[in-house]
Scaffold this active site. Sequence first.
Site, PDB file in Angstrom:
ATOM      1  CE  LYS A   9      -4.015  -2.192   2.227  1.00  0.00           C
ATOM      2  NZ  LYS A   9      -5.046  -2.038   3.290  1.00  0.00           N
ATOM      3  CE1 TYR A  49      -9.147  -3.319  -0.058  1.00  0.00           C
ATOM      4  CE2 TYR A  49      -8.610  -1.319  -1.264  1.00  0.00           C
ATOM      5  CZ  TYR A  49      -8.245  -2.343  -0.409  1.00  0.00           C
ATOM      6  OH  TYR A  49      -6.967  -2.397   0.103  1.00  0.00           O
ATOM      7  CG  ASN A 112      -3.768  -2.318   6.718  1.00  0.00           C
ATOM      8  OD1 ASN A 112      -3.639  -1.883   5.570  1.00  0.00           O
ATOM      9  ND2 ASN A 112      -4.735  -3.147   7.049  1.00  0.00           N
ATOM     10  CG  HIS A 115      -5.003  -6.530  -0.458  1.00  0.00           C
ATOM     11  ND1 HIS A 115      -6.248  -6.644   0.115  1.00  0.00           N
ATOM     12  CD2 HIS A 115      -4.944  -7.469  -1.444  1.00  0.00           C
ATOM     13  CE1 HIS A 115      -6.916  -7.609  -0.512  1.00  0.00           C
ATOM     14  NE2 HIS A 115      -6.151  -8.123  -1.464  1.00  0.00           N
ATOM     15  CD  GLU A 126      -8.258  -9.982  -3.536  1.00  0.00           C
ATOM     16  OE1 GLU A 126      -9.101  -9.576  -2.724  1.00  0.00           O
ATOM     17  OE2 GLU A 126      -7.084 -10.282  -3.195  1.00  0.00           O
TER      18      GLU A 126
HETATM   19  N1  UDP Z   1     -10.262  -1.161   7.030  1.00  0.00           N
HETATM   20  C1  UDP Z   1     -10.502   0.057   7.639  1.00  0.00           C
HETATM   21  N2  UDP Z   1     -11.337   0.097   8.725  1.00  0.00           N
HETATM   22  C2  UDP Z   1     -11.920  -1.030   9.227  1.00  0.00           C
HETATM   23  C3  UDP Z   1     -11.669  -2.264   8.612  1.00  0.00           C
HETATM   24  C4  UDP Z   1     -10.831  -2.299   7.506  1.00  0.00           C
HETATM   25  O1  UDP Z   1      -9.979   1.091   7.218  1.00  0.00           O
HETATM   26  O2  UDP Z   1     -12.650  -0.937  10.226  1.00  0.00           O
HETATM   27  C5  UDP Z   1      -9.370  -1.201   5.857  1.00  0.00           C
HETATM   28  C6  UDP Z   1      -8.031  -1.843   6.185  1.00  0.00           C
HETATM   29  O3  UDP Z   1      -7.013  -1.057   5.577  1.00  0.00           O
HETATM   30  C7  UDP Z   1      -8.133  -3.201   5.550  1.00  0.00           C
HETATM   31  C8  UDP Z   1      -9.072  -2.966   4.379  1.00  0.00           C
HETATM   32  O4  UDP Z   1      -9.979  -1.973   4.846  1.00  0.00           O
HETATM   33  O5  UDP Z   1      -6.854  -3.687   5.141  1.00  0.00           O
HETATM   34  C9  UDP Z   1      -9.870  -4.177   3.939  1.00  0.00           C
HETATM   35  O6  UDP Z   1     -10.522  -4.714   5.077  1.00  0.00           O
HETATM   36  P1  UDP Z   1     -10.512  -6.284   5.364  1.00  0.00           P
HETATM   37  O7  UDP Z   1     -11.523  -6.538   6.442  1.00  0.00           O
HETATM   38  O8  UDP Z   1     -10.655  -7.016   4.074  1.00  0.00           O
HETATM   39  O9  UDP Z   1      -9.063  -6.519   6.008  1.00  0.00           O
HETATM   40  P2  UDP Z   1      -7.781  -7.278   5.433  1.00  0.00           P
HETATM   41  O10 UDP Z   1      -8.264  -8.416   4.565  1.00  0.00           O
HETATM   42  O11 UDP Z   1      -6.985  -6.257   4.652  1.00  0.00           O
HETATM   43  O12 UDP Z   1      -7.038  -7.744   6.657  1.00  0.00           O
HETATM   44 MG    MG Z   2      -9.592  -8.396   2.996  1.00  0.00          MG
END
Ligand code: UDP
Ligand code: MG
Length: 143
Positions: A9, A49, A112, A115, A126
């Site tokens: 990211k 997303y 974070n 991805h 994806e």
């Molecule tokens: N995210 C966020 N707030 C939240 C949950 C997720 O900003 O409360 C963002 C975070 O950067 C995350 C992305 O949305 O990586 C996609 O969410 P997901 O639940 O798919 O998490 P991941 O698979 O990336 O762990």
């Molecule tokens: Mg995810």
Amino acid sequence: MEKSLILVKPDGVDRGLTGTILSRLEGLGLKLTAIKMLKVEKELAEKHYAVHRDKPFFNDLVYYITSSPIVAAVFEGSDAVSRIRKACGATDPAQAEKGTIRGDFGLDIGRNTIHASDSPETGSAEVETFFKPEDICDYSRIT
Ligand code: UDP
Ligand code: MG
């Protein structure tokens, strides 16, 4: 073979962490089969997303991933998806264990750092969202 799409990211690219992150994943013995740097267009971000379309953080997520260049890559291998997710750590860096990519480098839940696909099915889908079939390179990974 199982495929995972990873995205370094903007916060990972901007802080010069791309090599470190890719190195950790290569170090798992997984095979890097595609890689590119790109500035994500809004349409691509919304497609990637789409599962989060109705979440309150969706607009911020799309804004962030389109804000600055990212590095997209494909890693392949046995159990690639779960092994990479483990190496990434919890979504929220504050909850992620030290030694994981997000635990070591993540700034906050939005920034974070990485991805990674969350299932073999989403991995395949994806990869197709970000890469053309001819972009995927095959070779023998020597472990
Ligand atoms: N995210 C966020 N707030 C939240 C949950 C997720 O900003 O409360 C963002 C975070 O950067 C995350 C992305 O949305 O990586 C996609 O969410 P997901 O639940 O798919 O998490 P991941 O698979 O990336 O762990
Ligand atoms: Mg995810």
